[in-house]
Each structure stands twice: as structure tokens, then as C-alpha cells.
Design an enzyme around this catalytic site. Structure first.
Site: not given
Length: 132
Positions: A72, A99, A92, A102, A67, A108, A19
Site C-alpha cells: 500500500d 492495516h 471490502d 494504511d 498490501g 487520502r 482486499h
């Protein structure tokens, strides 16, 4: 190591994402682990990859999209296809994440795929030590 690990020519496929508020932490971490990164094939989101490549010569790096603009998801697709061996994603926790869905989806997927991943420098360094 995962059974379907993507080792390309015996090299680890390493995903790098950070990030905005953690990009300097990624650069600092990458400098401390430059030899490890040079030995692998790096897949990085756009600005993270640019920042790391500016300070470390000799990286075999593919820069993906930013990203929030699909990078991402590109990393996520690589995870689903078994194309990454590890992912380093400096999150962060105090930053605004427009987002956020995302980011959650990417974490996950990494968890579902049983992919070794780190979200901070200390854990990333432990992963490097374990993979060496």
C-alpha cells in the site's frame, strides 16, 4: 487526465489492489477489461497481481509487496511522485482491516493527488469507459 500523469510510452500506469474478500471480484473485473489492462502498465500488490496474472496473459505487470507488508505504501509513493494514472482498489467494507490506517492513507493520497480511482467494479468500469 492529470498534468503529471506517468504515461510510459503512451501507456496508462494502472494501480491494482484488492482486499482478500474482493480478490475474486478483481479477477472477474480484470477478465472483463483484459484488453484495457494489456494496453497499460500494471502495478499491483502481490497477491492481487498474482491472481490477475494467472487468468490474463500478456500483461506488463510489476508486482509490489503485499498490501499489509508495504505494498500500500509503495502504491502511495507512486501516487505522490505522479507515477500512476489511475488506481483500482477493491475495498471490502465488511472485512476486518488490521492495516486500516494504511488503507485510509492510500485513499487520502489518491484524493489529494486528484487521481482517478475506483473502489468497486461498477466505478472501475466507468473509469475504463472514460479513459478509452
Amino acid at each position: 487526465m492529470r498534468e503529471d500523469a506517468s504515461r510510459e510510452n503512451g501507456r496508462l500506469a494502472i494501480g491494482l489492489i484488492a482486499h482478500d474478500g474482493k480478490k475474486q471480484a478483481m479477477v472477474d473485473w480484470a477478465l472483463a477489461h483484459a484488453d484495457f489492462l494489456r494496453a497499460g502498465k500494471i502495478y499491483a500488490t502481490s497477491s492481487t497481481g498474482t491472481r490477475v496474472a494467472e487468468v490474463i496473459d500478456g500483461l506488463d505487470m510489476t508486482r509490489l509487496r503485499s498490501g499489509p507488508l508495504g505494498g500500500d505504501q509503495q502504491i502511495g509513493a507512486m501516487i505522490v511522485e505522479g507515477g500512476l494514472d489511475i488506481m483500482i482498489f477493491f475495498v471490502d467494507p465488511l472485512g476486518t482491516l488490521p492495516h486500516d490506517v494504511d488503507v485510509k492513507a492510500l485513499l487520502r493520497l489518491a484524493t489529494l493527488a486528484d487521481l482517478p480511482f475506483a473502489c468497486n467494479p461498477a466505478t472501475a468500469s466507468l473509469l475504463v469507459a472514460a479513459m478509452a
